[in-house]
Design a protein around this motif. Structure first.
Motif, PDB file in Angstrom:
ATOM      1  N   LYS A  79       6.723  -9.376   8.100  1.00 38.03           N
ATOM      2  CA  LYS A  79       6.231  -8.371   7.148  1.00 38.03           C
ATOM      3  C   LYS A  79       5.499  -9.031   5.986  1.00 38.03           C
ATOM      4  O   LYS A  79       4.460  -8.551   5.541  1.00 38.03           O
ATOM      5  CB  LYS A  79       7.397  -7.531   6.616  1.00 38.03           C
ATOM      6  N   ASP A  80       6.046 -10.123   5.468  1.00 36.79           N
ATOM      7  CA  ASP A  80       5.390 -10.808   4.350  1.00 36.79           C
ATOM      8  C   ASP A  80       4.116 -11.522   4.809  1.00 36.79           C
ATOM      9  O   ASP A  80       3.084 -11.443   4.137  1.00 36.79           O
ATOM     10  CB  ASP A  80       6.349 -11.821   3.703  1.00 36.79           C
ATOM     11  N   MET A  81       4.191 -12.187   5.967  1.00 38.83           N
ATOM     12  CA  MET A  81       3.038 -12.964   6.441  1.00 38.83           C
ATOM     13  C   MET A  81       1.823 -12.084   6.764  1.00 38.83           C
ATOM     14  O   MET A  81       0.696 -12.530   6.631  1.00 38.83           O
ATOM     15  CB  MET A  81       3.422 -13.785   7.675  1.00 38.83           C
ATOM     16  N   ARG A  82       2.078 -10.838   7.169  1.00 40.88           N
ATOM     17  CA  ARG A  82       0.931  -9.980   7.513  1.00 40.88           C
ATOM     18  C   ARG A  82       0.153  -9.572   6.258  1.00 40.88           C
ATOM     19  O   ARG A  82      -0.967  -9.082   6.340  1.00 40.88           O
ATOM     20  CB  ARG A  82       1.373  -8.734   8.290  1.00 40.88           C
ATOM     21  N   LEU A  83       0.777  -9.728   5.075  1.00 42.80           N
ATOM     22  CA  LEU A  83       0.124  -9.358   3.818  1.00 42.80           C
ATOM     23  C   LEU A  83       0.015 -10.572   2.900  1.00 42.80           C
ATOM     24  O   LEU A  83       0.568 -10.594   1.804  1.00 42.80           O
ATOM     25  CB  LEU A  83       0.905  -8.238   3.126  1.00 42.80           C
ATOM     26  N   LEU A  84      -0.645 -11.617   3.407  1.00 44.62           N
ATOM     27  CA  LEU A  84      -0.927 -12.828   2.613  1.00 44.62           C
ATOM     28  C   LEU A  84       0.314 -13.511   2.048  1.00 44.62           C
ATOM     29  O   LEU A  84       0.224 -14.247   1.077  1.00 44.62           O
ATOM     30  CB  LEU A  84      -1.914 -12.494   1.475  1.00 44.62           C
ATOM     31  N   GLY A  85       1.464 -13.212   2.656  1.00 45.56           N
ATOM     32  CA  GLY A  85       2.693 -13.873   2.209  1.00 45.56           C
ATOM     33  C   GLY A  85       3.295 -13.270   0.953  1.00 45.56           C
ATOM     34  O   GLY A  85       4.320 -13.763   0.463  1.00 45.56           O
ATOM     35  N   VAL A  86       2.691 -12.214   0.446  1.00 41.69           N
ATOM     36  CA  VAL A  86       3.221 -11.569  -0.771  1.00 41.69           C
ATOM     37  C   VAL A  86       4.584 -10.956  -0.446  1.00 41.69           C
ATOM     38  O   VAL A  86       4.693 -10.100   0.439  1.00 41.69           O
ATOM     39  CB  VAL A  86       2.260 -10.479  -1.291  1.00 41.69           C
ATOM     40  N   LYS A  87       5.613 -11.411  -1.153  1.00 45.22           N
ATOM     41  CA  LYS A  87       6.979 -10.975  -0.826  1.00 45.22           C
ATOM     42  C   LYS A  87       7.177  -9.487  -1.076  1.00 45.22           C
ATOM     43  O   LYS A  87       6.865  -8.987  -2.148  1.00 45.22           O
ATOM     44  CB  LYS A  87       8.004 -11.780  -1.641  1.00 45.22           C
ATOM     45  N   LYS A  88       7.679  -8.818  -0.053  1.00 47.94           N
ATOM     46  CA  LYS A  88       8.053  -7.395  -0.124  1.00 47.94           C
ATOM     47  C   LYS A  88       6.917  -6.478  -0.576  1.00 47.94           C
ATOM     48  O   LYS A  88       7.144  -5.460  -1.221  1.00 47.94           O
ATOM     49  CB  LYS A  88       9.285  -7.214  -1.024  1.00 47.94           C
ATOM     50  N   ASP A  89       5.713  -6.829  -0.192  1.00 44.21           N
ATOM     51  CA  ASP A  89       4.559  -5.991  -0.536  1.00 44.21           C
ATOM     52  C   ASP A  89       4.558  -4.692   0.276  1.00 44.21           C
ATOM     53  O   ASP A  89       4.062  -3.662  -0.170  1.00 44.21           O
ATOM     54  CB  ASP A  89       3.258  -6.780  -0.274  1.00 44.21           C
ATOM     55  N   THR A  90       5.136  -4.756   1.483  1.00 43.14           N
ATOM     56  CA  THR A  90       5.177  -3.569   2.342  1.00 43.14           C
ATOM     57  C   THR A  90       5.805  -2.382   1.622  1.00 43.14           C
ATOM     58  O   THR A  90       5.251  -1.273   1.619  1.00 43.14           O
ATOM     59  CB  THR A  90       5.974  -3.883   3.630  1.00 43.14           C
ATOM     60  N   GLU A  91       6.967  -2.626   1.015  1.00 43.93           N
ATOM     61  CA  GLU A  91       7.694  -1.539   0.341  1.00 43.93           C
ATOM     62  C   GLU A  91       6.812  -0.903  -0.743  1.00 43.93           C
ATOM     63  O   GLU A  91       6.780   0.313  -0.903  1.00 43.93           O
ATOM     64  CB  GLU A  91       8.993  -2.073  -0.278  1.00 43.93           C
ATOM     65  N   GLN A  92       6.084  -1.746  -1.487  1.00 43.31           N
ATOM     66  CA  GLN A  92       5.193  -1.250  -2.540  1.00 43.31           C
ATOM     67  C   GLN A  92       4.109  -0.353  -1.943  1.00 43.31           C
ATOM     68  O   GLN A  92       3.861   0.751  -2.410  1.00 43.31           O
ATOM     69  CB  GLN A  92       4.522  -2.429  -3.257  1.00 43.31           C
ATOM     70  N   ARG A  93       3.468  -0.851  -0.923  1.00 38.89           N
ATOM     71  CA  ARG A  93       2.335  -0.117  -0.354  1.00 38.89           C
ATOM     72  C   ARG A  93       2.753   1.209   0.254  1.00 38.89           C
ATOM     73  O   ARG A  93       2.016   2.180   0.203  1.00 38.89           O
ATOM     74  CB  ARG A  93       1.622  -0.985   0.671  1.00 38.89           C
ATOM     75  N   TYR A  94       3.947   1.231   0.862  1.00 34.66           N
ATOM     76  CA  TYR A  94       4.399   2.479   1.463  1.00 34.66           C
ATOM     77  C   TYR A  94       4.753   3.493   0.382  1.00 34.66           C
ATOM     78  O   TYR A  94       4.794   4.695   0.630  1.00 34.66           O
ATOM     79  CB  TYR A  94       5.597   2.241   2.396  1.00 34.66           C
ATOM     80  N   ALA A  95       4.988   3.005  -0.814  1.00 35.62           N
ATOM     81  CA  ALA A  95       5.268   3.916  -1.930  1.00 35.62           C
ATOM     82  C   ALA A  95       3.971   4.237  -2.684  1.00 35.62           C
ATOM     83  O   ALA A  95       4.000   4.827  -3.762  1.00 35.62           O
ATOM     84  CB  ALA A  95       6.294   3.285  -2.862  1.00 35.62           C
ATOM     85  N   GLY A  96       2.831   3.817  -2.118  1.00 36.20           N
ATOM     86  CA  GLY A  96       1.542   4.105  -2.746  1.00 36.20           C
ATOM     87  C   GLY A  96       1.291   3.226  -3.960  1.00 36.20           C
ATOM     88  O   GLY A  96       0.468   3.555  -4.812  1.00 36.20           O
ATOM     89  N   ALA A  97       1.997   2.093  -4.053  1.00 37.19           N
ATOM     90  CA  ALA A  97       1.858   1.215  -5.224  1.00 37.19           C
ATOM     91  C   ALA A  97       1.365  -0.173  -4.791  1.00 37.19           C
ATOM     92  O   ALA A  97       1.104  -0.412  -3.622  1.00 37.19           O
ATOM     93  CB  ALA A  97       3.199   1.102  -5.934  1.00 37.19           C
ATOM     94  N   ARG A  98       1.223  -1.066  -5.751  1.00 37.52           N
ATOM     95  CA  ARG A  98       0.818  -2.442  -5.468  1.00 37.52           C
ATOM     96  C   ARG A  98       1.792  -3.390  -6.138  1.00 37.52           C
ATOM     97  O   ARG A  98       2.485  -3.034  -7.068  1.00 37.52           O
ATOM     98  CB  ARG A  98      -0.590  -2.709  -6.039  1.00 37.52           C
ATOM     99  N   SER A  99       1.816  -4.642  -5.619  1.00 37.04           N
ATOM    100  CA  SER A  99       2.659  -5.658  -6.256  1.00 37.04           C
ATOM    101  C   SER A  99       1.818  -6.384  -7.291  1.00 37.04           C
ATOM    102  O   SER A  99       0.716  -6.830  -6.982  1.00 37.04           O
ATOM    103  CB  SER A  99       3.139  -6.673  -5.213  1.00 37.04           C
ATOM    104  N   TRP A 100       2.318  -6.517  -8.516  1.00 36.52           N
ATOM    105  CA  TRP A 100       1.590  -7.256  -9.551  1.00 36.52           C
ATOM    106  C   TRP A 100       2.285  -8.575  -9.862  1.00 36.52           C
ATOM    107  O   TRP A 100       1.668  -9.619  -9.887  1.00 36.52           O
ATOM    108  CB  TRP A 100       1.426  -6.411 -10.814  1.00 36.52           C
ATOM    109  N   ASP A 101       3.593  -8.496 -10.096  1.00 36.82           N
ATOM    110  CA  ASP A 101       4.340  -9.722 -10.375  1.00 36.82           C
ATOM    111  C   ASP A 101       5.088 -10.109  -9.099  1.00 36.82           C
ATOM    112  O   ASP A 101       6.156  -9.609  -8.834  1.00 36.82           O
ATOM    113  CB  ASP A 101       5.328  -9.470 -11.513  1.00 36.82           C
ATOM    114  N   PHE A 102       4.460 -10.979  -8.297  1.00 38.11           N
ATOM    115  CA  PHE A 102       5.073 -11.272  -6.993  1.00 38.11           C
ATOM    116  C   PHE A 102       5.156 -12.773  -6.762  1.00 38.11           C
ATOM    117  O   PHE A 102       4.543 -13.563  -7.483  1.00 38.11           O
ATOM    118  CB  PHE A 102       4.268 -10.618  -5.876  1.00 38.11           C
TER     119      PHE A 102
END
Ligand SMILES: *Cc1c(COP(=O)(O)O)cnc(C)c1O
Length: 370
Positions: free
Chosen positions: A206-229
């Motif tokens: 899940k992290d590797m599919r999104l440039l390794g950004v940790k737990k970005d999936t949860e953010q995106r599914y909530a319609g948000a983005r990760s800023w401090d990651f």
């Protein structure tokens, strides 16, 4: 006769409306549609929602699966030579060496006796390919894997919706990869997916599919983005967009239709070619699979191929063995695979192939052998 296509997707108003809904939402990237696609596929396969991860292609599914189990420089992965070059490229993308293996001449599934001989101390995994949608022989693969402490990555690109041993492909196993490219059993336009059961591997993928950004999936599914990651792993841009997911959702809702039509086409081919001595079909459990391709074996392959092409019937060769390609050429030969390569011919099959078109194809084969 107009040109008969070898394979193609089938697009109805369902897909068009589904995509229009996403366009109207003006959220085109990864988001709620992607999440919905994952939930629906997991439900269809009979696995927990967390066990299925969507990605942008089948090739990236394989690459992420191999990366998640730490396949790296110098490792060896057993794989049948007779597969799409995607299987080999995913292995070499990790710096690992694909070890080309023979296939069983009746099923074109990896020959585990040959694979067993090729195990070395560097062998880390085996990648069986569900050629022509069939996973026949998986028990032997898992047996070989457990005896040699190997991970199993199933290249199930062609086997979405198929049963193996009474189970849906993806319902169990180690790691199973699907493709939803433009011509597979269901399409997302382009797309892929991984089924895994180990929580650690799932979160890595899940992290590797999104440039390794940790737990970005949860953010995106909530319609948000990760800023401090934070980022711990090498990552890629391999996630699935809302647009592709919308196509996939529509296709998944039609999978029974696809199954019925493809099985009807296969049944007619089998009945017809039973009567031709010079045409051999593969020994597969056809009534439990949704055939992505229909392959015949014949000594007159090149002549028959040219004959059908002249009649405006598109045919294919799945595949040129990978050990014959410059990048993957092997020091050893694979006599069975090389001889099968001279005999295989793929005939048209897709959801919209009409009975009239198929009769024309079969009559043309009869004519050739008359
Ligand atoms: C289609 C296919 C792939 C790759 O899937 P893409 O979605 O096209 O990247 C890999 N292996 C096999 C056997 C395939 O048929």
């Amino acid at each position: 006769m107009h040109k008969i296509r070898l394979s193609k997707c089938s697009i109805s108003s369902v897909e068009k409306e589904s995509v229009a809904r996403v366009l109207d939402s003006e959220y085109l990237g990864m988001g709620v549609e992607t999440q919905k696609f994952e939930l629906e596929v997991a439900r269809y396969l009979g696995v927990e929602a967390d066990n299925f991860i969507s990605v942008n292609t089948g090739t990236s599914a394989l690459h992420l699966a191999l990366s998640a189990i730490d396949i790296k420089e110098g490792d060896e992965v057993l794989v049948p030579s007779l597969t799409y070059v995607a299987s080999f490229q995913a292995i070499s993308a990790c710096g690992a060496i694909p070890i080309a293996c023979e296939v069983n001449p009746d099923t074109l599934f990896i020959d585990t006796l040959d694979a067993r001989k090729k195990v070395t101390e560097k062998t880390k995994a085996i990648m069986p390919v569900h050629y022509a949608s069939s996973a026949i022989g998986m028990n032997e693969v898992y047996q070989l894997a457990s005896e040699n402490n190997l991970r199993v990555i199933e290249d199930a690109a062609q086997a979405f919706g198929c049963l193996s041993d009474g189970y849906k492909v993806g319902k169990r196993g180690d790691i199973v990869c699907f493709s939803f490219d433009g011509i597979k059993n269901i399409t997302c336009g382009e797309g892929g997916g991984v089924v895994a059961f180990d929580g650690n591997i799932i979160s890595k993928i899940k992290d590797m599919r999104l440039l390794g950004v940790k737990k970005d999936t949860e953010q995106r599914y909530a319609g948000a983005r990760s800023w401090d990651f934070d980022v711990e792993l090498q990552g890629y841009r391999y996630h699935m967009s809302n647009i592709n997911a919308a196509i996939g959702l529509a296709q998944l809702s039609r999978i029974e239709e696809f199954k019925i039509n493809r099985q009807r086409i296969v049944k007619k081919y089998l009945e017809s070619f039973n009567k031709i001595e010079n045409v051999k079909v593969l020994s597969l459990d056809y009534s439990n699979i949704i055939s992505h391709i229909f392959v015949i074996l014949t000594e007159d392959r090149d002549e028959l191929r040219n004959y059908l092409l002249e009649k405006n019937i598109e045919v294919g060769i799945h595949y040129k063995p990978n050990h014959l390609l410059s990048k993957f050429s092997s020091k050893y030969s694979l006599p069975n695979t090389e001889s099968l390569y001279e005999k295989i011919l793929t005939l048209p099959i897709h959801n919209d192939l009409t009975d009239e078109e198929q009769t024309y194809i079969i009559d043309s084969v009869y004519e050739f052998y008359k």
